[in-house]
Scaffold this motif. Structure first.
Motif, mmCIF file in Angstrom:
data_model
loop_
_atom_site.group_PDB
_atom_site.id
_atom_site.type_symbol
_atom_site.label_atom_id
_atom_site.label_comp_id
_atom_site.label_asym_id
_atom_site.label_seq_id
_atom_site.Cartn_x
_atom_site.Cartn_y
_atom_site.Cartn_z
ATOM 1 N N VAL A 127 1.030 -1.210 0.011
ATOM 2 C CA VAL A 127 0.090 0.024 0.082
ATOM 3 C C VAL A 127 0.977 1.088 -0.199
ATOM 4 O O VAL A 127 1.743 1.402 0.805
ATOM 5 C CB VAL A 127 -0.976 -0.134 1.411
ATOM 6 C CG1 VAL A 127 -1.759 1.037 1.095
ATOM 7 C CG2 VAL A 127 -1.806 -1.282 1.252
ATOM 8 N N TRP A 128 0.649 2.134 -0.831
ATOM 9 C CA TRP A 128 1.394 3.369 -1.005
ATOM 10 C C TRP A 128 0.447 4.387 -0.763
ATOM 11 O O TRP A 128 -0.831 4.269 -0.676
ATOM 12 C CB TRP A 128 1.949 3.866 -2.447
ATOM 13 C CG TRP A 128 3.181 2.807 -2.668
ATOM 14 C CD1 TRP A 128 3.754 1.663 -1.963
ATOM 15 C CD2 TRP A 128 4.233 3.011 -3.705
ATOM 16 N NE1 TRP A 128 4.820 1.142 -2.513
ATOM 17 C CE2 TRP A 128 5.049 1.801 -3.606
ATOM 18 C CE3 TRP A 128 4.166 3.788 -4.771
ATOM 19 C CZ2 TRP A 128 6.074 1.682 -4.432
ATOM 20 C CZ3 TRP A 128 5.471 3.695 -5.802
ATOM 21 C CH2 TRP A 128 6.253 2.519 -5.655
ATOM 22 N N THR A 129 0.900 5.601 -0.458
ATOM 23 C CA THR A 129 0.285 6.790 -0.448
ATOM 24 C C THR A 129 0.270 7.910 -1.188
ATOM 25 O O THR A 129 1.491 8.305 -1.666
ATOM 26 C CB THR A 129 0.512 7.593 1.040
ATOM 27 O OG1 THR A 129 0.281 6.542 1.990
ATOM 28 C CG2 THR A 129 -0.508 8.897 1.335
ATOM 29 N N THR A 130 -0.710 8.402 -1.797
ATOM 30 C CA THR A 130 -0.421 9.563 -2.979
ATOM 31 C C THR A 130 -0.141 10.750 -2.442
ATOM 32 O O THR A 130 -0.185 10.865 -1.080
ATOM 33 C CB THR A 130 -1.786 9.447 -3.900
ATOM 34 O OG1 THR A 130 -2.668 9.809 -3.157
ATOM 35 C CG2 THR A 130 -2.029 8.339 -4.622
ATOM 36 N N ARG A 131 -0.102 11.777 -3.283
ATOM 37 C CA ARG A 131 0.278 13.124 -2.849
ATOM 38 C C ARG A 131 -0.704 13.682 -1.840
ATOM 39 O O ARG A 131 -0.653 14.501 -1.094
ATOM 40 C CB ARG A 131 0.795 14.067 -3.878
ATOM 41 C CG ARG A 131 0.822 15.270 -3.765
ATOM 42 C CD ARG A 131 1.142 16.173 -5.038
ATOM 43 N NE ARG A 131 1.796 17.561 -4.891
ATOM 44 C CZ ARG A 131 0.954 18.643 -4.441
ATOM 45 N NH1 ARG A 131 -0.303 18.410 -4.748
ATOM 46 N NH2 ARG A 131 1.465 19.820 -4.456
ATOM 47 N N ASP A 132 -1.986 13.225 -2.423
ATOM 48 C CA ASP A 132 -3.177 13.823 -1.655
ATOM 49 C C ASP A 132 -3.702 13.106 -0.556
ATOM 50 O O ASP A 132 -4.717 13.240 0.220
ATOM 51 C CB ASP A 132 -4.465 14.196 -2.427
ATOM 52 C CG ASP A 132 -4.799 12.976 -3.308
ATOM 53 O OD1 ASP A 132 -4.263 11.838 -2.876
ATOM 54 O OD2 ASP A 132 -5.677 12.935 -4.100
ATOM 55 N N GLY A 133 -2.862 12.143 -0.061
ATOM 56 C CA GLY A 133 -3.068 11.035 0.957
ATOM 57 C C GLY A 133 -3.969 9.993 0.670
ATOM 58 O O GLY A 133 -4.207 9.165 1.816
ATOM 59 N N ARG A 134 -4.483 9.657 -0.484
ATOM 60 C CA ARG A 134 -5.116 8.561 -0.644
ATOM 61 C C ARG A 134 -4.127 7.279 -0.786
ATOM 62 O O ARG A 134 -3.063 7.401 -1.033
ATOM 63 C CB ARG A 134 -5.790 8.516 -1.970
ATOM 64 C CG ARG A 134 -6.956 9.509 -2.352
ATOM 65 C CD ARG A 134 -7.350 9.512 -3.768
ATOM 66 N NE ARG A 134 -6.430 9.770 -4.737
ATOM 67 C CZ ARG A 134 -5.858 8.862 -5.664
ATOM 68 N NH1 ARG A 134 -6.319 7.407 -5.409
ATOM 69 N NH2 ARG A 134 -4.987 9.229 -6.323
ATOM 70 N N ALA A 135 -4.881 6.085 -0.290
ATOM 71 C CA ALA A 135 -4.054 4.915 -0.326
ATOM 72 C C ALA A 135 -4.315 4.153 -1.661
ATOM 73 O O ALA A 135 -5.634 3.943 -2.008
ATOM 74 C CB ALA A 135 -4.324 3.908 0.883
ATOM 75 N N ILE A 136 -3.313 3.617 -2.164
ATOM 76 C CA ILE A 136 -3.425 2.875 -3.279
ATOM 77 C C ILE A 136 -2.559 1.541 -3.255
ATOM 78 O O ILE A 136 -1.619 1.508 -2.577
ATOM 79 C CB ILE A 136 -2.990 3.586 -4.620
ATOM 80 C CG1 ILE A 136 -1.504 3.982 -4.507
ATOM 81 C CG2 ILE A 136 -3.970 4.986 -4.888
ATOM 82 C CD1 ILE A 136 -0.875 4.502 -5.681
ATOM 83 N N PHE A 137 -3.308 0.354 -3.848
ATOM 84 C CA PHE A 137 -2.682 -0.894 -3.856
ATOM 85 C C PHE A 137 -1.634 -0.994 -5.005
ATOM 86 O O PHE A 137 -2.148 -0.671 -6.111
ATOM 87 C CB PHE A 137 -3.796 -1.959 -3.783
ATOM 88 C CG PHE A 137 -4.540 -1.965 -2.571
ATOM 89 C CD1 PHE A 137 -3.923 -2.649 -1.436
ATOM 90 C CD2 PHE A 137 -5.836 -1.129 -2.421
ATOM 91 C CE1 PHE A 137 -4.560 -2.738 -0.137
ATOM 92 C CE2 PHE A 137 -6.345 -1.570 -1.205
ATOM 93 C CZ PHE A 137 -5.902 -2.222 -0.158
ATOM 94 N N VAL A 138 -0.386 -1.587 -4.702
ATOM 95 C CA VAL A 138 0.362 -1.468 -6.181
ATOM 96 C C VAL A 138 0.872 -3.062 -5.874
ATOM 97 O O VAL A 138 1.203 -3.606 -4.808
ATOM 98 C CB VAL A 138 1.612 -0.476 -5.971
ATOM 99 C CG1 VAL A 138 0.869 0.923 -6.195
ATOM 100 C CG2 VAL A 138 2.551 -0.529 -4.862
ATOM 101 N N ARG A 139 1.759 -3.518 -7.158
ATOM 102 C CA ARG A 139 2.336 -4.788 -7.337
ATOM 103 C C ARG A 139 3.735 -4.055 -7.718
ATOM 104 O O ARG A 139 3.794 -3.401 -8.896
ATOM 105 C CB ARG A 139 1.732 -5.338 -8.271
ATOM 106 C CG ARG A 139 2.663 -6.719 -8.366
ATOM 107 C CD ARG A 139 1.662 -8.089 -8.953
ATOM 108 N NE ARG A 139 1.167 -7.493 -10.187
ATOM 109 C CZ ARG A 139 0.021 -8.069 -10.579
ATOM 110 N NH1 ARG A 139 -0.737 -9.122 -10.192
ATOM 111 N NH2 ARG A 139 -0.465 -7.785 -11.932
ATOM 112 N N GLU A 140 4.753 -4.337 -7.055
ATOM 113 C CA GLU A 140 6.235 -4.053 -7.745
ATOM 114 C C GLU A 140 7.078 -5.212 -7.932
ATOM 115 O O GLU A 140 6.996 -5.999 -7.381
ATOM 116 C CB GLU A 140 6.527 -3.084 -6.466
ATOM 117 C CG GLU A 140 7.919 -2.217 -6.560
ATOM 118 C CD GLU A 140 8.013 -1.472 -5.339
ATOM 119 O OE1 GLU A 140 8.956 -0.672 -5.470
ATOM 120 O OE2 GLU A 140 7.533 -1.742 -4.373
#
Length: 315
Positions: A123-136
């Motif tokens: 889980v990463w956080t965007t500039r505006d504070g939203r949580a997003i799920f990523v595969r890296e």
């Protein structure tokens, strides 16, 4: 001589003789065609890489172990909600810019130990504070001494997939709760009549455990007189008969006869019927009361017939 154009490298030197000054030119000419073609191929390759980097639908990055962002493509900049690379590059990844649950220390340890990471979900956080799920996916780049100088990787946004999985999980949990706590029997079976699943009500009514029901032939709990009737209903369903409730007598583990009102339907995989699912209600007591009422009605009718006959004889 044959008209082919060559790229050459020329090493030349003027020839000077005393007071006479420049009297000639001494030169060595080397064929540099291969080197020229290699340079052109390199330029072309770099152009293709740049095009791929700029237009890739997933994020591409290069960062340092101390958290500096050296490279990020437009897809990653958009994913994280920044307006430009310069704005994103001002962020240091070691200073808590990830989601609180993100284990950057574990990420770095894995790359130090294994050299690469495949399919890591986080889980990463965007500039505006939203949580997003990523595969890296990432790999460590080392210098000649083996020291890690940077990380290169790709990032894919899987937020929608994770949300869909969460919705599916919630739906499955609701279905499982309904399945387990229904007062009626809920079951599934294949087309040969072999049980796949049975809920708690089925265990309680028929007296078999769930493990015993798994793979059990339906004929094992049907009196002989019912078996052919059930097979005929399966054939009718395969022929397109609409679902309709019907009474089936089952034999419980303790030998009791249990009457269930069954309504079932076919289920399909890739357009082909593979089994059926059903709901069954225990109507044993209701059936017995109906039989008693019908028996009483017959007895009453017989009594009325006898009384009518007696009146005729008296007359």
């Amino acid at each position: 001589a044959d008209g082919e154009r060559l790229t050459v490298r020329l090493y030349d030197k003027l020839i000077r003789k005393g007071d006479r000054g420049i009297t000639g030119l001494r030169a060595a000419v080397l064929d540099a065609s291969d080197c020229h073609r290699a340079r052109e191929a390199l330029v072309e390759s770099e152009a293709r890489y740049r095009h791929l980097f700029e237009n890739a639908p997933i994020g591409v990055y290069r960062t340092t172990p101390d958290g500096r962002i050296l490279l990020a493509n437009p897809a990653l900049i958009r994913l994280l909600g920044y307006a430009s690379f310069a704005e994103l590059a001002a962020v240091n990844l070691e200073q808590g810019r990830f989601h609180p649950d993100y284990n950057r220390g574990g990420f770095k340890e894995s790359l130090e130990r294994d050299g690469e990471i495949r399919g890591r979900e986080a889980v990463w956080t965007t500039r505006d504070g939203r949580a997003i799920f990523v595969r890296e996916n990432a790999r460590a780049i080392r210098d000649g001494s083996g020291r890690i100088v940077c990380y290169e990787g790709t990032v894919e946004d899987i937020s929608e997939r994770r949300r869909a999985e969460q919705r599916l999980q919630e739906t499955e949990e609701r279905y499982r709760d309904l399945f387990e706590n229904a007062q009626d029997v809920v079951f599934s079976a294949d087309l040969s009549g072999r049980f796949h699943a049975m809920n708690r009500a089925g265990e309680q009514i028929l007296g078999y455990s769930r493990e015993e029901f798994q793979g059990m032939e339906m004929s094992a709990v049907l009196p002989p007189a019912e078996q052919e009737a059930v097979r005929q209903r399966i054939r009718e369903k395969l022929a397109g008969a609409p679902p309709a409730p019907h009474l089936v007598t089952f034999q419980a583990r303790d030998g009791r006869q249990i009457v269930l009102e069954v309504c079932s339907r076919l289920f399909f995989e890739r357009g082909q019927p593979v089994g059926f699912q059903g709901i069954a209600r225990d109507v044993t007591e209701r059936t017995r009361w109906q039989e008693r009422v019908e028996q009483y009605a017959r007895e009453l009718q017989e009594k009325n017939g006898e009384l009518s006959a007696d009146r005729k004889s008296v007359v």
